[in-house]
Design an enzyme around this catalytic site. Structure first.
Site, short mmCIF file in Angstrom:
data_model
loop_
_atom_site.label_atom_id
_atom_site.label_comp_id
_atom_site.label_asym_id
_atom_site.label_seq_id
_atom_site.Cartn_x
_atom_site.Cartn_y
_atom_site.Cartn_z
N HIS A 1 87.79 -4.62 55.28
CA HIS A 1 86.77 -5.52 55.84
C HIS A 1 86.24 -6.43 54.74
O HIS A 1 86.53 -6.24 53.57
CB HIS A 1 85.65 -4.74 56.54
CG HIS A 1 84.80 -3.90 55.64
ND1 HIS A 1 85.28 -2.81 54.97
CD2 HIS A 1 83.47 -3.99 55.30
CE1 HIS A 1 84.29 -2.24 54.27
NE2 HIS A 1 83.19 -2.94 54.45
N ASP B 1 81.74 -5.65 48.25
CA ASP B 1 82.07 -4.44 47.47
C ASP B 1 83.43 -3.87 47.86
O ASP B 1 83.82 -2.80 47.36
CB ASP B 1 80.96 -3.38 47.59
CG ASP B 1 80.76 -2.88 48.99
OD1 ASP B 1 80.90 -3.68 49.95
OD2 ASP B 1 80.46 -1.67 49.17
N HIS B 2 84.17 -4.59 48.70
CA HIS B 2 85.55 -4.21 49.03
C HIS B 2 86.54 -5.33 48.69
O HIS B 2 87.74 -5.14 48.81
CB HIS B 2 85.67 -3.85 50.52
CG HIS B 2 84.90 -2.62 50.87
ND1 HIS B 2 85.49 -1.41 51.13
CD2 HIS B 2 83.56 -2.40 50.96
CE1 HIS B 2 84.57 -0.50 51.38
NE2 HIS B 2 83.37 -1.08 51.28
N HIS C 1 80.90 -1.66 61.98
CA HIS C 1 80.31 -1.93 60.65
C HIS C 1 80.41 -3.43 60.38
O HIS C 1 79.43 -4.08 60.04
CB HIS C 1 81.05 -1.11 59.60
CG HIS C 1 80.58 -1.34 58.20
ND1 HIS C 1 79.34 -0.97 57.76
CD2 HIS C 1 81.20 -1.92 57.14
CE1 HIS C 1 79.21 -1.31 56.48
NE2 HIS C 1 80.32 -1.88 56.09
N ASP D 1 84.70 1.47 55.68
CA ASP D 1 83.30 1.84 55.89
C ASP D 1 83.03 2.17 57.36
O ASP D 1 81.89 2.03 57.83
CB ASP D 1 82.36 0.72 55.43
CG ASP D 1 82.28 0.62 53.92
OD1 ASP D 1 82.91 1.44 53.22
OD2 ASP D 1 81.56 -0.29 53.43
N HIS E 1 83.11 4.98 50.37
CA HIS E 1 81.96 5.38 49.56
C HIS E 1 81.82 6.90 49.43
O HIS E 1 82.14 7.64 50.37
CB HIS E 1 80.66 4.84 50.17
CG HIS E 1 80.56 3.36 50.13
ND1 HIS E 1 80.03 2.67 49.06
CD2 HIS E 1 80.93 2.41 51.04
CE1 HIS E 1 80.07 1.38 49.31
NE2 HIS E 1 80.61 1.18 50.50
ZN LIG Z 1 81.07 -2.48 54.11
#
Ligand SMILES: [Zn+2]
Length: 255
Positions: free
Chosen positions: A56, A60-61, A114, A133, A171
């Site tokens: 996605h 942070d990805h 998400h 996520d 995570h």
């Molecule tokens: Zn995310």
């Protein structure tokens, strides 16, 4: 030959994951939270990056994509519905689409909630799934762009995977997730056992992932919103599972 997997920590609480095909040498990074951590993992394994598979669009990805693509000329494969929000995308994936990493074959499950276009990638032959996520161990992602109904449907798709399939997520949130889950199912023996296991792993500085779908079904209240006992625990006996899920997710947001 089945895939080889290397999981590592990056940023504050993100996981990075490499999937490697021993037959061809192809290696994909699942998401790219930061280029330096992915490069360190490549040095450690001796693998050469051929692909980045994105679950996605969140930063942070994806923040590591431009630097990795510039250095390795790797192919970037991303969710079709989010391709416009991700740098350097070469190919896109939607529900049921196949993605190859060398001779390894993955398939795409759309898991909106998400984010609106979130995808999970399932490598059936290697019994491994990358769920980004959407699903965490003993938790699930925040419902940011979709509705609770969509997220519940996405989690049911992942729940339907084989019990012995291992999943990797974005995570390391498990210990905090367990604390919350115990407020919903304080007497669930599978959850109590997972709590002990997670505390021991974290005390050792070890990751709590991967986990298996089968173990997760027994202990993760977000996958159990259609059980009468879970509905009763939040005072919603007889209510639709999607509403029970929405209530549990709302309580977690406030926890
Ligand atoms: Zn995310």
């Amino acid at each position: 030959m089945p895939a080889q997997i290397h999981q590592f920590n990056c940023l504050s609480d993100n996981f990075g994951v490499l999937i490697h095909d021993p037959t061809t040498g192809a290696t994909a990074s699942i998401d790219a939270p930061e280029a330096e951590a992915v490069e360190a993992a490549l040095r450690q394994t001796g693998w050469k990056l051929s692909d980045i598979l994105v679950t996605h669009h969140h930063g942070d990805h994806t923040a590591g994509i431009p630097a990795l693509k510039a250095k390795y000329q790797c192919r970037v494969v991303a969710p079709r519905a989010e391709a416009a929000r991700i740098n350097g995308v070469d190919e896109t994936l939607g529900e049921g689409d196949v993605v190859k990493v060398g001779s390894l074959t993955g398939r795409t499950i759309e898991t909106p909630g998400h984010t609106a276009g979130h995808i999970a990638l399932v490598f059936d032959d290697s019994k491994v799934a990358f769920v980004g996520d959407t699903l965490f161990s003993i938790g699930c992602g925040r419902v940011i762009e979709g509705t609770p109904e969509q997220m519940w449907a996405s989690l049911r798709k992942l729940r339907a995977l084989p019990d012995d399939m291992r999943f990797y997520c974005g995570h390391e949130y498990t210990q905090a997730n367990v604390k919350f889950a115990l407020t919903i199912e304080p007497d669930n023996p599978a959850l109590l056992a997972r709590a002990k296991e997670v505390d021991a792993l974290r005390a050792d500085g070890r990751p709590t992932l991967p986990a298996t779908i089968g173990a997760e079904k027994a202990a993760n209240c977000f996958l159990r919103a259609d059980l009468p006992t879970v509905a009763a625990a939040v005072g919603m006996s007889g209510k639709p599972a999607a509403e029970v899920f929405a209530e549990i997710r709302a309580r977690k947001n406030r926890f």
